[in-house]
Design an enzyme around this catalytic site. Sequence first.
Site, PDB file in Angstrom:
ATOM      1  N   ILE A 195       1.288   3.746  -5.647  1.00 57.37           N
ATOM      2  CA  ILE A 195       0.475   2.795  -6.488  1.00 57.37           C
ATOM      3  C   ILE A 195      -1.064   2.716  -5.917  1.00 57.37           C
ATOM      4  CG2 ILE A 195      -0.208   1.119  -8.506  1.00 57.37           C
ATOM      5  CD1 ILE A 195       3.310   2.221  -8.627  1.00 57.37           C
ATOM      6  N   HIS A 252       3.114  -5.635 -20.211  1.00 57.25           N
ATOM      7  CA  HIS A 252       4.149  -4.961 -19.254  1.00 57.25           C
ATOM      8  C   HIS A 252       3.685  -3.733 -19.659  1.00 57.25           C
ATOM      9  CE1 HIS A 252       7.629  -4.265 -16.167  1.00 57.25           C
ATOM     10  NE2 HIS A 252       6.208  -2.624 -16.478  1.00 57.25           N
ATOM     11  N   ARG A 269       4.978  -4.286   4.642  1.00 54.53           N
ATOM     12  CA  ARG A 269       5.883  -4.668   6.167  1.00 54.53           C
ATOM     13  C   ARG A 269       5.417  -4.619   7.076  1.00 54.53           C
ATOM     14  NH1 ARG A 269      10.837  -2.281   2.343  1.00 54.53           N
ATOM     15  NH2 ARG A 269       9.330  -0.177   2.337  1.00 54.53           N
ATOM     16  N   ILE A 309       0.453  -6.214 -11.011  1.00 54.37           N
ATOM     17  CA  ILE A 309       1.043  -5.060 -12.106  1.00 54.37           C
ATOM     18  C   ILE A 309       2.646  -4.508 -10.865  1.00 54.37           C
ATOM     19  CG2 ILE A 309      -1.322  -4.378 -13.238  1.00 54.37           C
ATOM     20  CD1 ILE A 309       0.129  -2.678 -10.067  1.00 54.37           C
ATOM     21  N   GLY A 310       2.520  -4.656  -9.780  1.00 49.84           N
ATOM     22  CA  GLY A 310       4.311  -5.048  -9.306  1.00 49.84           C
ATOM     23  C   GLY A 310       5.290  -5.261 -10.019  1.00 49.84           C
ATOM     24  N   ARG A 311       6.019  -6.514  -9.658  1.00 49.15           N
ATOM     25  CA  ARG A 311       6.795  -7.457 -10.834  1.00 49.15           C
ATOM     26  C   ARG A 311       6.596  -8.585 -10.483  1.00 49.15           C
ATOM     27  NH1 ARG A 311       8.634  -3.514 -12.233  1.00 49.15           N
ATOM     28  NH2 ARG A 311      10.892  -2.519 -12.217  1.00 49.15           N
ATOM     29  N   GLY A 339       1.639  -1.085 -17.312  1.00 47.88           N
ATOM     30  CA  GLY A 339       1.266  -0.110 -16.845  1.00 47.88           C
ATOM     31  C   GLY A 339       1.436   1.189 -16.951  1.00 47.88           C
ATOM     32  N   GLU A 347      10.479 -11.613 -18.675  1.00 48.78           N
ATOM     33  CA  GLU A 347       9.913 -10.783 -19.880  1.00 48.78           C
ATOM     34  C   GLU A 347      10.916 -10.700 -20.513  1.00 48.78           C
ATOM     35  OE1 GLU A 347       8.842  -7.142 -18.044  1.00 48.78           O
ATOM     36  OE2 GLU A 347       6.854  -7.945 -16.803  1.00 48.78           O
ATOM     37  N   LEU A 380       1.162  -1.187  -0.333  1.00 46.05           N
ATOM     38  CA  LEU A 380       0.109   0.207   0.052  1.00 46.05           C
ATOM     39  C   LEU A 380       0.681   1.056   0.009  1.00 46.05           C
ATOM     40  CD1 LEU A 380      -2.848   0.711   0.084  1.00 46.05           C
ATOM     41  CD2 LEU A 380      -2.861   1.185   2.802  1.00 46.05           C
TER      42      LEU A 380
END
Length: 322
Positions: free
Chosen positions: A156, A280, A176, A231-233, A282, A262, A153
Site C-alpha cells: 500500500i 475507516h 523496519r 490510513i494504517g491503524r 479506506g 473505533e 513502505l
Amino acid sequence: MSRQEVLVIGPIMPFVVERLKLHHDVVECENEADSAGFLAREGSRVRAVAVGLHGLSAKTIAALPKLEIIASFGVGYDAVDVAAAARAGVVVTHTPGVLTEEVADTALGLMLMTVRELSAAERHLREGRWQSEGNYRLSDGSLTGAVLGIVGLGRIGKAIAKRAEACGMKIHYHGRHRQADTAYPYHETVVDLARAADVVMVVAPGGAQTRHLINADVLAALGPHGYLINIGRGSVVDEAALVAALREGVIRAAGLDVFDDEPNVPSDLIEQPNAVLLPHVGSASRATRQAMGQLVVDNICAWLEGKPPLTPVPETPVPDCT
C-alpha cells in the site's frame, strides 16, 4: 469435497457468509445466544474459522482444539492472537493485495482534503458563507514539491508513493529496514523522517511494536507547517498527543481514516477544525470488499480441500495439508 462446518465469529460482511454456504455448512457464532456454551459444545468439531476486524483471542483459539485455519478479513490482522495460533499449529490468513489500490486512492484523497482544506472549503459553501463572507481563504499547503514521508513502505505504501509522485511530491520512508530495491531516501527513525517531511503518511500495521509510534516527539519534529495522515491503524498514533498538537499548532493539520477505539472517536479530536476525519473507509467500495471477502472464502476452501492457503501471514506455520 465434502461439506464441513465453518465457524464465523463476530461481525463479517454477509457476502462472506453467503459464499461460504455455497461450499460448507456455516455456523455464525454471533447468532448464538450463548456463544461460550456453543463453543464448549461444538468447538471440538471446528477446523476452520472466518473472522472480521474484531479478530480472535487466545482463549477462543484454545476452545477450538481441532482448529487448523483462521481466515481474517482485512490486510491487518493484529486483532488475531497470531502467537497463540502459532503455538497451536493454526495457520492464519489475511487479505492483502486485493485492497491495495483502493486504500491508496483513499490515502491520496484524504491527503488532498487535508492539505488543500477541501472539506473545510465545502463546509464554507454549504453553510452559505461564500455568499455572506466571500471566498474561502487561501490554503497554506500544496502537494507539488512537498516531501511525503511514508511510515511503512509495503504494497500500500508503494502504491501511495506512485500516486504522490504523479502529484509532484518527493518520497522518503521509514520501515523496519532499508529496502534494497527502492531509491527513495530511507530514515532510521520516525523522528528523522518527520524532520525531513512536509507530510507524514502512516501505513504501518497495528500491534504492540507500533503502538503510539507517532507520538509527541514525532509531531514536534514534523512541525507547525506539517501534516499527519493515517490510513494504517489507529493504535499507531497517540491520539492525546495528536489532539494537543492540533490545538497548540505543533502541526498544521491531520487527516485520519482510522482510530484507536473505533467507532468511538474522541470528542476532543472531533472538535479540532484542522482535523479531517473519515469513518475507516479506506477499502470501503463494494467491489473491493467483495474481493476481500472472496479471498477469505478461497483461503478456507483451499485448506479444506487439502491445498495450501493462498495468503498466509508470516508469523504462523503452514504445515503439510495433504
